[in-house]
Every structure is written in structure tokens, then in C-alpha cells.
Design a protein around this motif. Structure first.
Motif, short mmCIF file in Angstrom:
data_model
loop_
_atom_site.label_atom_id
_atom_site.label_comp_id
_atom_site.label_asym_id
_atom_site.label_seq_id
_atom_site.Cartn_x
_atom_site.Cartn_y
_atom_site.Cartn_z
N GLU A 28 0.84 -1.19 0.00
CA GLU A 28 0.00 0.00 0.00
C GLU A 28 0.88 1.25 0.00
O GLU A 28 1.92 1.29 0.66
CB GLU A 28 -0.92 0.01 1.23
N ASN A 60 -1.33 -4.92 3.18
CA ASN A 60 -2.74 -4.66 3.48
C ASN A 60 -2.94 -3.66 4.62
O ASN A 60 -4.04 -3.53 5.15
CB ASN A 60 -3.49 -5.96 3.77
N HIS A 90 -5.36 0.45 -2.19
CA HIS A 90 -5.82 -0.88 -1.82
C HIS A 90 -5.39 -1.83 -2.94
O HIS A 90 -6.07 -1.93 -3.96
CB HIS A 90 -7.35 -0.90 -1.66
N PRO A 91 -4.25 -2.49 -2.78
CA PRO A 91 -3.80 -3.42 -3.82
C PRO A 91 -4.77 -4.59 -3.99
O PRO A 91 -5.11 -5.27 -3.01
CB PRO A 91 -2.44 -3.91 -3.31
N ASP A 92 -5.24 -4.78 -5.20
CA ASP A 92 -6.15 -5.88 -5.52
C ASP A 92 -7.37 -5.91 -4.60
O ASP A 92 -7.81 -6.98 -4.16
CB ASP A 92 -5.40 -7.23 -5.48
N ALA A 93 -7.87 -4.75 -4.30
CA ALA A 93 -9.08 -4.64 -3.47
C ALA A 93 -9.81 -3.36 -3.87
O ALA A 93 -9.20 -2.45 -4.44
CB ALA A 93 -8.70 -4.60 -1.98
N SER A 98 -12.15 -0.02 4.50
CA SER A 98 -12.34 -1.25 5.26
C SER A 98 -12.77 -0.90 6.68
O SER A 98 -12.74 0.27 7.09
CB SER A 98 -11.02 -2.03 5.31
N GLY B 90 -4.52 2.73 8.21
CA GLY B 90 -5.63 2.10 7.50
C GLY B 90 -5.11 0.91 6.75
O GLY B 90 -4.01 0.43 7.00
N GLY B 91 -5.93 0.45 5.81
CA GLY B 91 -5.51 -0.69 5.02
C GLY B 91 -6.70 -1.50 4.54
O GLY B 91 -7.79 -1.39 5.08
N LYS B 92 -6.43 -2.31 3.52
CA LYS B 92 -7.56 -2.90 2.81
C LYS B 92 -8.28 -4.00 3.59
O LYS B 92 -9.43 -4.28 3.32
CB LYS B 92 -7.09 -3.45 1.47
N LEU B 93 -7.59 -4.65 4.51
CA LEU B 93 -8.23 -5.73 5.24
C LEU B 93 -9.01 -5.22 6.41
O LEU B 93 -8.53 -4.37 7.17
CB LEU B 93 -7.18 -6.73 5.75
N GLY B 94 -10.25 -5.72 6.54
CA GLY B 94 -11.06 -5.32 7.69
C GLY B 94 -10.52 -5.91 8.95
O GLY B 94 -10.65 -5.42 10.02
#
Lengths: 168, 94
Positions: A28, A60, A90-93, A98, B90-94
Motif C-alpha cells: 500500500e 494490506n 488498496h492493492p487488488d481490493a 475497510s 488504515g488498510g484494505k483488510l477489515g
């Protein structure tokens, strides 16, 4: 917060955010948004790319230290602008916040998220935390072209006007 | 002791749009308590449901992180400046 909130950004800066996300893929990226806020419309005049300080899971997660925040505030002050918010990838998302994003979000700031799929920047959205911290309102992103026809603004920038989002 | 608390931009809307609040307190914790008593809407952004400062809320006393002092029990002196500085995560995973 009005769901009519808008951020305006030049195609050059928008492209720089995308390129930052592509450059750090599969990790990220993150950075600061500097500019002026005027009655719900935010004009982004510059971005400040920063290093993702997350050591364990940069694919992530991202984190910026208080020193990074102070540096961004100082940069805004030096240039007569305001620290309006933050961007990250957001890589591949999807370019949606979130639950982790929501838990760590601050009010007022704009949070721009760019989705990077297989190394290519894709959808980009901007969000602001709602008053009770339960979710986000989407901000409309207006990308202003500067006549550089060789690198068109991405067709996938979305405003998601009037949308709202509760993190899963 | 009279201290100043510097309010970061994202929280100014909850503090009558002020960037600095002057308060009387003997410790950092007392100052933050007085702040959130005066401006109740600040509380949910500074404190979690467990009543502790959120992990991404950093508090400095005259440029020193209170985590390296005596945390919220850190004593303050007249004229001290308390800064609330965000960490951003932050970040993509919940």
C-alpha cells in the motif's frame, strides 16, 4: 457533513497518486493531500507522498507516524495551504474503506483510496467519516484536465455522489 | 496550572473551531478530561469505548510524547503546551 462534498484535483496530481500506488504495488502507498477547503469544496493543490511505515503487513496496512503528520502540517503551512486529508492504495481490493480504515479514521479529513489491480491503478474514490464514526460519506472527485492529452485522466475516477458507505 | 491544548484541524469543528484551548489542570489527564467536559463531542474521537485514549491519538507535552513520560499522569506546569497529534493508519483488510 453534506453528501455533496467535493474534492477537485488536477489530472497531474491524480496521476501522481495512481503512479504512487502502482510504484509501491503490491504494498500500500500513502500520502497527504494539501490544499484549500471552501464551503464543502476542497481544491487539492499538492500531494505529499510518504513512506508506508507499516513493517509487518505493508500489503494490506499502512501507517504514518505523528512525525509524518507534523511534517505534512508543516509543509501545508509553508505553502499557505491546509492539510485536507490522506490518500492510500488498496492493492487488488476495491477503493472502499475497510473496517480497519473506519476504526482509525479521523473526522473532517478526506480519505482518497485508489484501487490497484494487478499493478495497474483503477478506481479511485474519496470518503469522509460520518459524525458518529459509523461509516463514511462519499465525496465527489472532480478531475480537472490541464491540456495534457497524451495522458488522459483515468476514466475510472468516480464521484459516487450522494453515496455512503458503512465499512463491512 | 494554566495550560494550552493545541487542537488538530480535524477536531476543531468539535471545539468551537478553535485551534487552542486554555485550561486549568495539574496533569495531562486532567487537561484532557477538562477539554472533553467542555467539548463533549470531542470525546468519541479521542477515547475508545474502553475509556482509554485511542491508539492513533498521540499526546505531546511540550514536544515530548507522554507515552515516554508518565502518560496521562504526567504533571504540567504553568504555560505548558499539550498537543494532540494524529497518527494516520488504515488498510484494505477489515
Amino acid at each position: 457533513m453534506s453528501s455533496e462534498a467535493t474534492i477537485r484535483i488536477s489530472d497531474t496530481l491524480e496521476r501522481r497518486i495512481r503512479e504512487h500506488g502502482q510504484g509501491t504495488y503490491p504494498n500500500e502507498c500513502c500520502g497527504a493531500l494539501l490544499g484549500k477547503d471552501s464551503e464543502g469544496v476542497r481544491e487539492i493543490s499538492d500531494i505529499l507522498p510518504l513512506k508506508n511505515q507499516h513493517k509487518d503487513s505493508p500489503r494490506n496496512r499502512f501507517i504514518l507516524t505523528p512525525e509524518d503528520v507534523r511534517e505534512a502540517e508543516a509543509q501545508a503551512k509553508r505553502t499557505g495551504s491546509e492539510l485536507l486529508g490522506w490518500y492510500h492504495s488498496h492493492p487488488d481490493a476495491p477503493a472502499r474503506p475497510s473496517e480497519f480504515d473506519r476504526e482509525h479514521a479521523w473526522p473532517w479529513y478526506s480519505y482518497v483510496i485508489v484501487s490497484v489491480k494487478a499493478g495497474r491503478a483503477d478506481e479511485m474514490n474519496s470518503w469522509r467519516l460520518v459524525e458518529d464514526r459509523s461509516g463514511y460519506d462519499a465525496e465527489k472527485i472532480e478531475v480537472n484536465g490541464q491540456g495534457d492529452e497524451s495522458t488522459p485522466a483515468s476514466p475510472t475516477s468516480t464521484g459516487a455522489k450522494n453515496a455512503s458507505h458503512k465499512a463491512p | 496550572m494554566a495550560v494550552k491544548v493545541l487542537i488538530p484541524t480535524p477536531l476543531r469543528a468539535y471545539a468551537d473551531k478553535q485551534d487552542t484551548i486554555e485550561l486549568a489542570a495539574a496533569t495531562v489527564g486532567e487537561a484532557l478530561s477538562a477539554l472533553t467536559t467542555r467539548f463533549g463531542d470531542l470525546k468519541k474521537h479521542l477515547y475508545g469505548e474502553n475509556g482509554k485514549l485511542r491508539s492513533f491519538v498521540n499526546v505531546y507535552l511540550n514536544d515530548e510524547d507522554i507515552r515516554y513520560l508518565e502518560k496521562e499522569s504526567t504533571h504540567v506546569n504553568d504555560g505548558d503546551v499539550i498537543s494532540i497529534v494524529p497518527s494516520i493508519a488504515g488498510g484494505k483488510l477489515g
